[in-house]
Structures are given as C-alpha cells and as structure tokens.
Design an enzyme around this catalytic site. Sequence first.
Site, PDB file in Angstrom:
ATOM      1  CB  SER A  24      51.722  48.380  25.263  1.00 42.59           C
ATOM      2  OG  SER A  24      52.878  48.969  24.896  1.00 42.59           O
ATOM      3  CG  ASN A 112      64.282  47.278  29.709  1.00 44.53           C
ATOM      4  OD1 ASN A 112      63.307  47.342  28.931  1.00 44.53           O
ATOM      5  ND2 ASN A 112      65.177  46.468  30.060  1.00 44.53           N
ATOM      6  CB  THR A 157      27.833  41.309  65.920  1.00 42.29           C
ATOM      7  OG1 THR A 157      26.802  40.920  66.703  1.00 42.29           O
ATOM      8  CG2 THR A 157      28.799  42.487  66.475  1.00 42.29           C
ATOM      9  CG  HIS A 158      26.860  37.063  64.267  1.00 44.57           C
ATOM     10  ND1 HIS A 158      27.933  36.069  63.858  1.00 44.57           N
ATOM     11  CD2 HIS A 158      27.467  37.436  65.339  1.00 44.57           C
ATOM     12  CE1 HIS A 158      28.853  36.052  64.729  1.00 44.57           C
ATOM     13  NE2 HIS A 158      28.608  36.792  65.825  1.00 44.57           N
ATOM     14  CB  SER A 279      12.998  48.143  37.465  1.00 43.13           C
ATOM     15  OG  SER A 279      12.482  46.970  36.943  1.00 43.13           O
ATOM     16  CE  LYS A 285      13.276  46.161  42.302  1.00 47.78           C
ATOM     17  NZ  LYS A 285      14.052  45.112  41.961  1.00 47.78           N
ATOM     18  CG  ASN A 287      16.806  48.568  40.859  1.00 47.07           C
ATOM     19  OD1 ASN A 287      15.920  48.110  41.911  1.00 47.07           O
ATOM     20  ND2 ASN A 287      16.341  48.234  39.489  1.00 47.07           N
ATOM     21  CD  GLU A 292      22.981  46.205  42.971  1.00 45.96           C
ATOM     22  OE1 GLU A 292      21.849  46.249  43.678  1.00 45.96           O
ATOM     23  OE2 GLU A 292      23.195  46.130  41.800  1.00 45.96           O
ATOM     24  CE1 TYR A 319      60.863  45.351  30.890  1.00 44.16           C
ATOM     25  CE2 TYR A 319      61.283  44.105  29.146  1.00 44.16           C
ATOM     26  CZ  TYR A 319      60.532  45.054  29.406  1.00 44.16           C
ATOM     27  OH  TYR A 319      59.235  45.444  29.272  1.00 44.16           O
ATOM     28  CD  GLN A 324      53.243  45.385  26.211  1.00 36.59           C
ATOM     29  OE1 GLN A 324      54.344  45.750  25.648  1.00 36.59           O
ATOM     30  NE2 GLN A 324      52.417  44.943  25.602  1.00 36.59           N
TER      31      GLN A 324
END
Lengths: 340, 340, 340, 340
Positions: A24, A112, A157-158, A279, A285, A287, A292, A319, A324
């Site tokens: 690690s 630990n 709504t919806h 794009s 465009k 974007n 996103e 443990y 880890q």
Amino acid sequence: MGNDLYRSRLGNRLNKKVLKFLSSLEDDLWIAQEDVIGTEVHNIMLFEQNILNKNELKKILISLKKIKEKFTNKQIILDHTFEDIHPLIEKWVIDAIGIEIGGKIHTGRSRNDQISVDLRLKIRNELNSLSKKLFRLTEKLLALSKRTINFFMPLYTHFQRGQLGVFSHYITNYISQILRSLERIDEIYKRINLNPLGACAIGGTSININRKRTAELLGFEGIVENSIDAISSKDYLFETLTCLSLISIQFSRIAEDLLIWSTKEFDFIELDDQYCSVSSVMPQKKNPDTLELIRSKASKIISNLFTASMIIKAIPTGYFRDFQDLQNLLKNSLISYFQL
Amino acid sequence: MGNDLYRSRLGNRLNKKVLKFLSSLEDDLWIAQEDVIGTEVHNIMLFEQNILNKNELKKILISLKKIKEKFTNKQIILDHTFEDIHPLIEKWVIDAIGIEIGGKIHTGRSRNDQISVDLRLKIRNELNSLSKKLFRLTEKLLALSKRTINFFMPLYTHFQRGQLGVFSHYITNYISQILRSLERIDEIYKRINLNPLGACAIGGTSININRKRTAELLGFEGIVENSIDAISSKDYLFETLTCLSLISIQFSRIAEDLLIWSTKEFDFIELDDQYCSVSSVMPQKKNPDTLELIRSKASKIISNLFTASMIIKAIPTGYFRDFQDLQNLLKNSLISYFQL
Amino acid sequence: MGNDLYRSRLGNRLNKKVLKFLSSLEDDLWIAQEDVIGTEVHNIMLFEQNILNKNELKKILISLKKIKEKFTNKQIILDHTFEDIHPLIEKWVIDAIGIEIGGKIHTGRSRNDQISVDLRLKIRNELNSLSKKLFRLTEKLLALSKRTINFFMPLYTHFQRGQLGVFSHYITNYISQILRSLERIDEIYKRINLNPLGACAIGGTSININRKRTAELLGFEGIVENSIDAISSKDYLFETLTCLSLISIQFSRIAEDLLIWSTKEFDFIELDDQYCSVSSVMPQKKNPDTLELIRSKASKIISNLFTASMIIKAIPTGYFRDFQDLQNLLKNSLISYFQL
Amino acid sequence: MGNDLYRSRLGNRLNKKVLKFLSSLEDDLWIAQEDVIGTEVHNIMLFEQNILNKNELKKILISLKKIKEKFTNKQIILDHTFEDIHPLIEKWVIDAIGIEIGGKIHTGRSRNDQISVDLRLKIRNELNSLSKKLFRLTEKLLALSKRTINFFMPLYTHFQRGQLGVFSHYITNYISQILRSLERIDEIYKRINLNPLGACAIGGTSININRKRTAELLGFEGIVENSIDAISSKDYLFETLTCLSLISIQFSRIAEDLLIWSTKEFDFIELDDQYCSVSSVMPQKKNPDTLELIRSKASKIISNLFTASMIIKAIPTGYFRDFQDLQNLLKNSLISYFQL
C-alpha cells in the site's frame, strides 16, 4: 531490507509479485504526514511516562521533523521492498539516529492502532475542509437564489409541468439539502475524533502508556475505550463514506437538473463555456461534460461505500488485511471531486 | 371505480397488467394506520383554519375512526382497481359520509406530501422501537460480559492467535458498537421528525393551511421549510437505511464470530438447540442456521441501501413514481429481523 | 494549446480545475497503443477508399509508428492541457507532418467510435491473457488434486463436519468452476470482438468509409451494425466486468477456504512463508495477508460492476461523458490481481 | 410436528421467533411444483435401481400426483411449524401412504441437491418464457421501426442535438441489444440445465443411485460432475441474475428515452393513456408512471445481483443457510416485471 525489519521468524522472503500485490506504499503517501505527527505525539507521551529519556526524545523528534519536511517538499524516495509506509518511516529514523534509540519509537504501539490514528487525523482534516467548501457553496447559492426570485419557471413532477414557481425555489431547495449534510458532518466528526492509540494490535499493551495524554496532544475529544473495538470496528470509515455518498447524490441530482434545463428543448439556463467541452466532429455543440462527470463520479462514490460495506461485513471481529483496501476507497471518494 | 376518482382527463382506463405493475396497494397496508392519522390531523387543522365546519369535521373524524378500527381488526377488503391505499381510504370516507363532505378531506394536500407524512410517522415509530430493543440487548450483553470476565481465550487477528484475552472483552466491544448505533438513531430521528405537510404536489398551496399546527398535532419537531425539498429529497430514507445497514453489519460480524467459535475446531461456545437446525441426512449435526441467515439478511439490508441510492440518484429534482419503490425497501429492511 | 484544437466556437478556455476534473489523460495511457493501432488501420482504409493518397498514408504511418515506439519506450511527455489522449496523439501527428496531411487522420471518425475500438482491442488482449492464466491454473490444480487424493479430511457444511472426503475433492471443485469461467470468457469474447468504427459520433458518416475492411484489418469477427448501438450500448463492458466479478468471487471463496484451513484450530494446511506477512508486535505469527487481500479485492471488483451498472443505467440512449469513467473501472478490475 | 421429522438429536424445539426467522415456507411455493417433479423422477430412478419395488413406486407416484394437483388448484394449507416446503411435502406423502413406504422417498438424496434441482428446473422454465417474450418484443419493435423510417428526429449526444436521424434508427438499436440478451440466455441456459442430483448434502452418497438417468428424465443436458461444486457453487444463480440485470438496464434506458421524448419540451411522442397515471391535484397532467417504475425496478433487479454477489462471496466452500436467501432474490427479480 524492507520488511525484513520484522521477518525474523519466516525463513523465505516475500515473493516479489506478492509484495507488489500486498503493497500500500503509494497509497500511504496520502496519510504520511499524519503518520509522522502520530509518532511524534506517541514519543512525547513515552517521554512523559519515563519510557524515553530527554535525549532520546530530542533525537527522535529531530529525525521525524526532517522526514516531515521531506514529505512536504516531495523529496521522498520510496523503497518498494517495503509493504507499507510505516516500517519505512521507522527505518528512516533508525538510519538517522541508530537502532538503539530509533528502535524504541514504536514502544507500546502496533501498526494497527497507528494506522487508525493516521486515518482519523486525515478524515478530521478532510471533513473540516469539506465543511468550509459546502458552507461557501451555500453562500453562493443564497446569492443566486436572491437574484432569481423573479425568474419564473414551471415546477416539474414526472418531467411534466405542474405548478408555476420561481427558479430560486429550486436553489433554496439545494441549500436545505446541503445544510443537512453539514449537520451530518458535525455528527460523525465527534465519533471520528477519538483516540485509538493504546489498542495496539488488538488487546492493548502492558507497557505503562497514557492514552488520555496522546488524545489530548492530538486534539482528540476522547479515547476509543475498548481495544478490540478500536481496531476491529470500522464504522467511522463507513460513516464518512455514507456522508460523502449522500452529498454526491445531492450534487448528481443538481447536475441532472442543470443538464435538462440546458437542453435546447427546456432552455432555462446556458452553461458557461469554461465548464463545457466541444465535439470533435460537431463544432456547433457545447457539451455539458462537467455535469455528466459529476453524475458518474457520484456512482463511484456510492460504490465505494458499497465496497466498504462488503469488506467490513465479510470478516469476523479482529484485524484482517482486508482493511487496507478501505483506506484507498476513502481516498478515492475524497479526490473524486471533493478535493478539487 | 378505482383511480377513476382522478382519471377525468384520460379517456382510457389503465391497462390491467399496468395497474398490477403500478400498484403499491399491498405494501401500503404497512403505513395505512399512519395515513389515517395524518388525515385526521390534517382535517382538524382545516377546521381550525375555518376551511371545514364543526359538523363536517365530526363526520370526517368518525368515518376515519371506523377505518382505523378496520385496519386494527384486519377487516379490510382491498379493492385492487386502486393503485394505492390513499385514494381508497378517501373513497371509503366518501362512501360513508357522501361526496360533498368526504370530498373535502384532501383540501390543500396532495398524495406527495401525504405519503411523506406517513413514512416519517412510520419510521419514527420503528426507530423508537428499535432503540428500545438495542438498549435491551446491551443490557443482556453487559450481564454476559460480567459472567465471562474470567473466561480466557486468545484474541485473534488474521484468524491467528495473538495476545491472551477474556471473552468479556469481545462482548464489551459489541456493546460499544451498539451504543454508537443508538447515538446515530437519535441523530437521524431529529431530521426525520419534521412535517412535510403543506408541500402539496411540489409547490405548496394557495389555500390557507397551517403547517406549524399539523406539525404540533403530529408531534413533529418542526416543518420541512422548502416544499420542493419536502417532496424531492429522500435523505431521511437514505439515512434510515444507512443506520439499519450499519447495525446489520455489526450483527453479521457478531454472527460470524459465533459461527467460528462454535465449530468443533475452535470450540469456545455451544449454541442453544432452540436456535439450531438439524441436517436431513446427517443427524449428528447441529447447524447454526440462525447465525447464517443473520449474515445473509445483512447483505439484503445493505443492498436495500444501495437500491435506494441508485433510485434517488438517478432522477432530477421533483417527484417521480420511482420513489414508490423506496417504501418497500424500507419495509423489507425493517422486517428482515428488526421487527421480530 | 490542448483542446483549442476543437474549441473554435467556445470563447472561453476551460477552467483549470475543470480541465483537471474532466481529464482522463493518465488513464488513457492504458489504451494508447490500441489507439494508435486503430488510427493506423483507419488510415489504411482511407487510402484504399481513395480518401488519402499513397504519400499521405506513408507520412501518417511513419509518424504513428514513431508515436507507438515512444509509448513502448515510455518516452511520452503528457501535455496536461489536453482532456484526453486522442487529440494529443493527433497533435503529435500534426506537429510531425503538418496540418494539411496530419489534419486528415480522423476523417470519417469521431472520438466516440475511436474510444470504443481502443477498449474492444484492449479487452480482447486482456481476455486472451486471462484465459491463458486460468488455463495454467487449472493445470496446477489438477496436479495438486492428484497429489492429494489420499489426503482425507471432513467435508464441511455450516462449518460443521459432515461426511468424510478427500482434499482433492475440493480441488477438482475449484477446477470445475474455473472451467465454466473459461467458457464464459469465450462467449463474451465474440460479442466484444466486433468493429464499432464507422458509427462516428452516433449517427455514422456520409464519407465513403469501409467498415468491413477496418474490421478485417483489426481482426474483428464482424461489425456492430447499428451506429447508435455501437456508441450507446455498453454491454460489452458490463459483460467483461461480470466475468471478472464471478472469477473474483470464486477466488475469494478459495482464499476463505485456505484461511480457515490454515488456522491453528483447523490445521489442514500451512501457507508458504513467501505468501505471508509477519506481525509488528507478535513475532510468532504468520499472517495470511495475501489471502485476505484476494478477498477484499474481490469486493472491489464486484463493486466496479455495480458502479458500471449505475452509470450505464442512469443515462438515456446516446453518448454521455459518464462513459469515460467506465474505462477506469475496467482497468482497476483488471489490475486488481488479474494482471500480476 | 414440523421439523421434528429430523430433530431427533436436539432436545429443545426451535424457538417460535427463530422458526419464523428461518422459514422459507411461503417463498418455497414458488418452486413447489418443481420440487414434486424432482421427487417423482428421483423415485422412478430408485425403482429402476431396485431400491424401491413396483408397489412402492406406484403408491409414491399417486400421492405425489395428488400433491401436485393441490398446488395447481391452490388447495394447499401450509403448516407453519415447518421451516421449508420440502419436509412438509415428505410429511404429506407419509400421511397418505404410511411411514414405511413414504419414508423412503428421499433415499440417496438430501435437501441440498433437491433444492438445487428445483431451482434449476424453475429457472429453465423462466428463461424459456422470457426468451419467448423478448422475441415477441423484437417483432413488435421491428414493425415499429418500419413504420417510423421516415420519422425524422435529431440524434442526441450529451442531451444536445447532433446529427439528423430517423426514429427507426433508435428502435433498431433497441432490437440489437435485445438480440444480444437472447444470445446470452442461450449461453447460460446450457450451464443451468445440468443435474445436481446425487451430490446429496455435499459429498455424494454410497447408495447405488443413477445420476445420468435422473438427468435424462428431467431433461437435463448432463450432470454436475463434482458433488461439492453441485452444492457450493452458485454461479448458475449469479449468471441468471446478471442476465436479468442487463435486460433491466436496457429496458430502463428505453424508458428514460421515452420519458424525455414525451415531455412537452421534447414532444416527439405521446404515451397511450392506458399506461399513464393522473395527478391527484393537477388534473391536466398525464404522468408516465409506468416508465418511471420500469426504471426503479431496474435498480432493484441490479441490486439483487449485488446481494447475491455479497452472499455468495462471503462464505467458504460448502453449504450454508445463507443460500436460502438467493432463491428469494431470483424470484423477486423475475416477478419485478418479467412475469407480467
């Protein structure tokens, strides 16, 4: 050398691929500063308890200070024969001041409880920094809500138009959510900000350490009483990941709103160019890639909570090295966008 | 008849299979009592605001009382042409006292804020009951820890024997975890125990209702200020599921400990016969099925949290029917073993 | 310069933090070789279709070859003003051979179909390599099963001893599972090994390209017929992650078996030192960390499938930047331990 | 009586709440017919192997036939002192034809291989039925694509209008996806359609049964060779849930498309009234609730896969009661909407 520090009993060295699999080391850089701070405080306490003398403490603190500076200045060269950062720091101390004194820095402590201190200190800092950012965000949203109080738009709504409302109604809704998340950070903070030192490997230590003193010096509000609990329970990590997940869900839904509203069809808002991509084949465009990715990162942050749940749930009390991988989940959730 | 109550504009009836697919009728029985209580209080407020007169209120309350009794005595016959319980209860009121008065009971209210009230009342009760059970459990564990303070056993890490410890050390570790869960229940309780009534479909209502009064009568500590937030935010469900997940993880790990300790190889404990199953072909065996199902149910409870996360995350601000499935997740998590 | 390559319409530059947030540059190194190969083949086809002349093709191929060598020799210096590797490679070509010819290499192609080609080529290689490793593993397990056919041990159900069996019975059970996973890899392979080139951004292109020819040159077994499907459907990624998840579940359960069997209490096997870690405070211990991490990595690999499911499910048909995060999930699942 | 059938060794009865917790009785009705069929075939084989005589077989088959009819006619009264349906059916047989003959029906079989047969038979039927439905859907979509070949609409990426396309281009994209799912069903079918009978509890049986014959009679394509594998591996369930998840993701994205396209702002399509709900306070609205629930059910189906993954991953090789909860996950995923 590497883990030979401890490998006395086991004849064979670790297989190279196994070492890579277990390591690690790179991830540990994230908590390296906290690790050194924890060691400093532990050794000050050892001195106060007459386990170290003044000269020993002095040498130890000077060598630790130099290591901290190296981390700050990114002058660290990692020795990849080590599985993790903790014995490597110990080795650096020993290299600097000799085995006789340097070999004492872990007296009455195990990897630990040490790692648990590191993570608790790190999370504490991260939550403080996150709270500040969220607070600043609510201020900006409040200003925005004031500016848009006369900006009429349908309430949906919806995805269907319902009543008539104003834009600022949506914005204050975001603020309400974030304020609750700030409240939650406060609540989990007090359970994270506790001292696990003294739990050692799992069963505490017979050495005359002072848990309350290290708690005090590290700014912890108290100690984790039961040593098994201190090592085996990971609810402080679960809670932190839960908190980040909920915030990421809130952000994802805000991003979804903005995505819909910025379509040509809805056309309530226009995104600033500096948050948009273009794009490669359709130059007309603009974007909303940033929105996103806020959405997809939320999926990652939620999944990190799920991974942590699976890992923690799957093992009995005690443990296990499985833990880890929790550190990496936490780090990934935090850098997804909270640390930008 | 069913949803024809509202289907004025849409010419065609709902397709039968669609009705079955949309219906939450069976699931709604779980919150039916809470629904009637919410309606009682809403109508008392309507009377106090001079929207209903005394005679109207009296008739409404009497008919609601009878419906409540029917639910208590399980005398309900569900009309499966209804999509959910809420218009069905309204119809029963109208059937009993006529459309002129019965038709007024939803004045200034929508199904959206109504369902949110039902769920908040239900969760409130469940969390109170859960707290009591957890408290009783800690008392039993405390007694057990006192009895086992001289029961020596190894403390394990990595399934390997480490230091020597006592059994009660494990038990007090369980207690510490449960006490933190009790703390968490308290914290989320105060955010759940708020009144969403008045938010209506999403944008509130122009009718002169009194949100603070219904909050007071229902024992809510305050109101959800922003109407969009009241309908669209589901963090009170997310938090409840999080809390149940963490407790289930704790229970699963305890079950795992007991499973290991009751093997012939570890042999620290023997399970009471009344919690064990027997094998159909190997009569010498005593199988810890209860512990195993505690473990698998935990996976279900955790997954319910993730289902909820997916559902909530996937939709923009507003109300969507997707939310209906959250109720069922909550119910399933609670009946998994918390309601035994 | 960076994305200025395409940013003609948008006045403002990308905000620096936004650029960092959007960037997949580091991750893209993982598919860089495949990207160049895809571009080589695309341009050979453009030449065969008389869209490029011989001289142009020659210059393009020479510059691409040099780039490929740079990747092989790790001589790449990433320009972090670019959001991803694809326009950066284009820029290198343009820098080398000029805008007039270099500007043509993406004719009739978009980043969307380009990335899909890269990923399909990459997955193809990874699955082939994984199959080989799994096959080798079954050979080793088969040898082990032969050696242990007289090693008697109890067969366990519920962690309780049931019938008497032999060790090799467990081992051949592992082999059966892995053989089914090999079968699955074959099945998904044929759906991955298809050519998406020509789908362009989403709707194909009016330029006279030849999809079957690029398929042939890249060793694809066919083409993805529908251009929307080629860009918007991500089931080939979902399937790959599913396959890796199932294998990781199999490995995790094997690790769990070995963990239990290597306890002092069960004591059926002893782990080789080179796969074990030692304790920092309890030198008598030999810790099965490798097995534990095989277990926790499985949780990560499973969660990657869950993340992918969430990301894909959350968006309508089309291309969204959310897809970018799928690449990283795939990479992480593969490097967890399949690429050791 | 209930499980007393087997409880000889254990002195105490099962605790009542424990019985309720352990019971799968209600859920088992879902596989009851398959269970009886499996028993019929098992006993025919026992007769062919000279373990039963002709008279015994005749009596057994007649009593099983009556039980099957009772299930068909829903005349079953469940005895809730039983944990599951399997010993209850055995008891009915014994009640009908006496313990001497009735007590033989499970000779050489355990509940473990018995349940696995039931589930494999059930899944086989469900997959066949699902394939038919998906095939019919592709036919309808094909017809729709033909009708909409001149229906022009923008092709969207990032919710932004890109190239011009036609509606049928989207529809054929749906067809392509479903055809791949049909292919997958075929692939997993052949691994599900295998006979686990003979694996008994886990280690097979010394009784002279004939696994190939029961395979033949039940229409299985082969046998699961390794008995541990037959009981412990659950990849056939994992694969089924994976397949359902992927289809549900495809359906959810189609629903998302239709949701967007049916907004007033996009306005490409209008939903048929019979699939829409109405608002309780806004009668002008037509709400696409069916589409929204297709979306949320997909989250449930995906989560069922993850619950199964968690449950299976968490346990070592062998049989554990945790598996019981897998059956319910499968049932829930199938009835979410695949069985409408």
